[in-house]
Design a protein around this motif. Structure first.
Motif, short mmCIF file in Angstrom:
data_model
loop_
_atom_site.label_atom_id
_atom_site.label_comp_id
_atom_site.label_asym_id
_atom_site.label_seq_id
_atom_site.Cartn_x
_atom_site.Cartn_y
_atom_site.Cartn_z
N LEU A 433 0.83 -1.20 0.00
CA LEU A 433 0.00 0.00 0.00
C LEU A 433 0.87 1.26 0.00
O LEU A 433 0.55 2.25 -0.66
CB LEU A 433 -0.94 -0.02 1.21
CG LEU A 433 -2.17 0.88 1.15
CD1 LEU A 433 -3.06 0.53 -0.02
CD2 LEU A 433 -2.98 0.79 2.44
N SER A 437 0.08 3.72 -3.23
CA SER A 437 -0.76 4.91 -3.02
C SER A 437 0.00 6.16 -3.41
O SER A 437 1.09 6.42 -2.90
CB SER A 437 -1.17 5.01 -1.55
OG SER A 437 -1.80 3.84 -1.16
N ASN A 441 -1.87 10.35 0.08
CA ASN A 441 -0.64 9.97 0.77
C ASN A 441 -0.01 11.25 1.28
O ASN A 441 0.48 12.06 0.51
CB ASN A 441 0.28 9.23 -0.21
CG ASN A 441 1.33 8.40 0.51
OD1 ASN A 441 1.68 8.72 1.65
ND2 ASN A 441 1.84 7.38 -0.16
N SER A 479 -6.12 1.54 4.75
CA SER A 479 -5.41 2.75 5.20
C SER A 479 -4.38 2.40 6.27
O SER A 479 -4.53 1.41 6.99
CB SER A 479 -6.41 3.78 5.74
OG SER A 479 -5.73 4.95 6.12
N SER A 499 -6.23 4.10 0.53
CA SER A 499 -6.59 3.70 -0.82
C SER A 499 -7.73 4.58 -1.33
O SER A 499 -8.69 4.86 -0.60
CB SER A 499 -7.03 2.24 -0.80
OG SER A 499 -7.76 1.96 -1.97
N CYS A 500 -7.62 5.03 -2.58
CA CYS A 500 -8.65 5.93 -3.11
C CYS A 500 -9.97 5.21 -3.36
O CYS A 500 -10.97 5.85 -3.65
CB CYS A 500 -8.16 6.58 -4.40
SG CYS A 500 -6.91 7.79 -4.05
N ASN A 537 -0.32 14.28 -5.06
CA ASN A 537 -1.14 14.21 -3.84
C ASN A 537 -1.86 15.50 -3.47
O ASN A 537 -2.17 15.73 -2.31
CB ASN A 537 -0.31 13.68 -2.67
CG ASN A 537 0.72 14.67 -2.18
OD1 ASN A 537 0.95 15.71 -2.82
ND2 ASN A 537 1.35 14.39 -1.06
#
Lengths: 575, 79
Positions: A433, A437, A441, A479, A499-500, A537
């Motif tokens: 992750l 990500s 982030n 997450s 995570s989106c 980000n």
């Protein structure tokens, strides 16, 4: 490989000095590595990767890994590339008294190098596999004779892979595979080895450097996550709308075996965790018909995460798919047999990868496999479930339309979160992750599995992972938060990423509430968060402020534990 | 290809490899006359010329060539 620059072109690129602010790579080997260093440096430049390559002198593996003041350790590189060549190996094999144990003995030596490096450096080791060049002493019989060089050589390559699989920060650059693809005639030139100790020809260097950089990019998290495919003449021969179910070529009919092989490969990729989507100019019913009714189709509807068939232009459709999946355009590959569509997509969406498929469908698969598109530096069980997760997401989106308010919809989801400290079982998923990500982030700290273990065991840290599930399915681990003790009253959010897939469900609020509560329970008075800007980000630039933290300085935010106002959400914590 | 045409083609390769269009080659030119012509660049030169002329130098050629003239001799013979 597609459109590699020549060595001379790479050499010109490598002349431009790097600013030294990016990553560092130290190259060492038991052969001459100067040209390889130049090629890697040039390829990094061409790929927009800020990397400084440091070459070391010939055959110094022992000195470099033993002396703590060596060039290797002084440079403290992010990547160490080790190239031990087959030619040198053969010299050692000749001196070896117990030839049937040669692979084991050599592997022990290599493992020793790895551990010397890893004991002093937090780094990634990239080891070249050995080119399996037979010494032709036993002839073909050597393949079953343990005393032969080729027997030991093959065994050593297997052992390399096995050892690397047990060492999280060690990766294999499969030089043998590159030699195989290129052919030995092209790959090496004996006079270069005799005169300059160069085991590979100049023509092979761009491909070797490209593989090395791809591996580094994958470790850095630049990976492909999704493949979007056209249907007619891409997944099957013919046009479903014109030729009908019986007329399209898949399986036995016409050139159907070529498409069948491609579909098998796509399915294998899907099983590995690559998201598979369809984008086709067709009526939806016609487009889906082969998936539901053709007995020789390999791919079925449940392999496809997002299925788009309409008459809109493909670039718009691809943008819609990308937004649904919430991943970067640069992580998407688009396959289409039609040069017009390819050009349209390529010119309107510059970040997407659109391979220039060959004219003959029989060549599609070999061509795509040689592009090395789907490099990765990690793999976890959850990758396999990704398609199901995205399909559940599509269901959520369609249900959302039935509710009057978004709040009402969120309540209906029955969301439950698991909140737990990092544990050994989750380490691979956690590391992955951090590598995958990009958008959500806050400080973009990439971690290998070793890094995660270190963070987890550090007494100054409180680590938390979050899992989320709802009535449609399980999102898995979505997450991570690492809280670091700054002083007796202050906790610093060392990193927070999510995570989106689960954006805007209230998880942001739930996590920040959890952070503040954790601080409170552990006797801290305040929590400080930080945002470090990257090109990707911007989404979370103001998140701490949005959820009631106050700015201090340009990119830090603070919350007082006692006065923090929790934000409402509809997520229950699992007891 | 006559000797002059070979020289032209070799000159172009030199320009490319040394990234310097001002290099002028004669039969007498040696590694000493060109600043960056070290053993590493020599390998690059050899490989590029082999590729351009679709031939392979022998190891003896590589180690034995004294000047550009001898290089042109070899290329002429290979035709």
């Amino acid at each position: 490989m597609e459109q590699l620059l020549s060595f001379v072109q790479l050499k010109k690129l490598a002349k431009h000095p790097t600013d030294g602010k990016g990553k560092k790579l130290v190259l060492m080997g038991d052969c001459a590595t100067q040209h390889l260093a130049t090629a890697i440096q040039g390829t990094a430049m061409a790929d927009g990767l800020n990397l400084t390559v440091v070459d070391t002198d010939y055959n110094l593996l022992d000195v470099l890994t033993l002396d703590e003041h060596s060039e290797l350790f002084e440079n403290a590189p992010d990547f160490v590339v080790i190239y031990m060549c087959t030619e040198k190996l053969l010299e050692k094999f000749r001196e070896c008294s117990d030839k049937s144990k040669f692979a084991e003995m050599t592997m022990a030596q290599i493992t020793e190098y790895w551990s010397r490096i890893s004991s002093k450096l937090k780094t990634n080791i990239l080891m070249f596999s050995f080119v399996e060049k037979d010494d032709a002493v036993f002839g073909f019989y050597g393949a079953k004779q343990p005393m032969s060089f080729i027997f030991q050589l093959k065994k050593l390559n297997c052992m390399l892979s096995q050892s690397a699989s047990m060492t999280k920060n060690t990766f294999i650059i499969d030089l043998n595979q590159i030699a195989l693809q290129m052919g030995m005639e092209q790959f090496s030139d004996a006079k270069l080895y005799y005169s300059a100790k160069m085991p590979v020809s100049l023509n092979a260097l761009p491909a070797i450097a490209a593989h090395t950089i791809k591996m580094i990019q994958a470790i850095n998290g630049r990976i492909k996550k999704c493949i979007i495919v056209d249907l007619d003449n891409t997944l099957w021969g013919g046009v479903i709308g014109d030729d009908g179910l019986e007329g399209i070529q898949i399986g036995e009919l016409g050139i159907g075996h070529a498409y069948e092989a491609l579909q098998h490969w796509l399915k294998d990729l899907k099983e590995r965790g690559i998201i598979l989507c369809v984008c086709s100019k067709n009526n939806e019913d016609a487009a889906k018909l082969p998936f539901t009714n053709h007995p020789e189709m390999v791919l079925h509807l449940d392999d496809i995460s997002v299925f788009v068939a309409n008459w809109e232009d493909k670039a718009s459709n691809i943008r819609n798919i990308q937004q649904t999946l919430n991943i970067g355009m640069d992580s998407i590959v688009f396959l289409d047999d039609n040069p017009f569509e390819r050009n349209l997509v390529r010119s309107t969406i510059p970040d997407i990868t659109v391979p220039e498929l060959p004219n003959d469908p029989a060549q599609y698969l070999d061509f795509l496999q040689r592009l090395d598109l789907f490099e990765t530096a990690s793999y976890s069980e959850e990758d396999r479930d990704r398609t199901r997760q995205y399909q559940a997401e599509m269901q959520r989106i369609s249900q959302q339309k039935q509710y009057d308010s978004y709040d009402e919809y969120l309540q209906s989801l029955n969301m439950v979160a698991v909140v737990a400290p990092f544990d050994n079982f989750q380490v691979p998923r956690i590391a992955q992750l951090t590598q995958r990500s990009n958008q959500f982030n806050l400080r973009t700290i990439r971690c290998t599995e070793d890094d995660v273990v270190r963070l987890m065991n550090d007494k100054n840290n409180i680590t938390i992972y979050f899992m989320l599930s709802d009535k449609f399915g399980d999102h898995g681990l979505i997450s991570l938060v690492i809280l670091e003790r700054m002083d007796s009253e202050t906790l610093f959010i060392h990193n927070w990423l999510m995570s989106c897939r689960v954006l805007k469900r209230g998880m942001e609020a739930f996590i920040l509430n959890t952070i503040v509560n954790t601080a409170k329970k552990n006797g801290y008075k305040r929590v400080i968060g930080e945002y470090i800007k990257t090109p990707k980000n911007a989404m979370v630039e103001h998140i701490y402020e949005q959820y009631g933290f106050s700015p201090i300085g340009s990119n830090r935010y603070i919350a007082e534990v006692d006065s923090y106002k929790e934000t409402r959400n509809y997520i229950k914590m699992k007891e | 290809m006559n000797r002059n045409e070979i020289l032209d083609k070799v000159t172009q390769i030199f320009h490319d490899v040394f990234d310097d269009d001002s290099i002028v080659l004669t039969d007498e030119t040696t590694a000493k006359d060109i600043d960056d012509w070290d053993s590493l660049t020599h390998i690059t030169l050899i490989s590029e010329i082999e590729e351009a002329f679709n031939m392979k130098f022998s190891m003896k050629d590589v180690l034995g060539m004294k000047n550009v003239g001898e290089m042109l001799d070899i290329l002429e013979q290979h035709q």
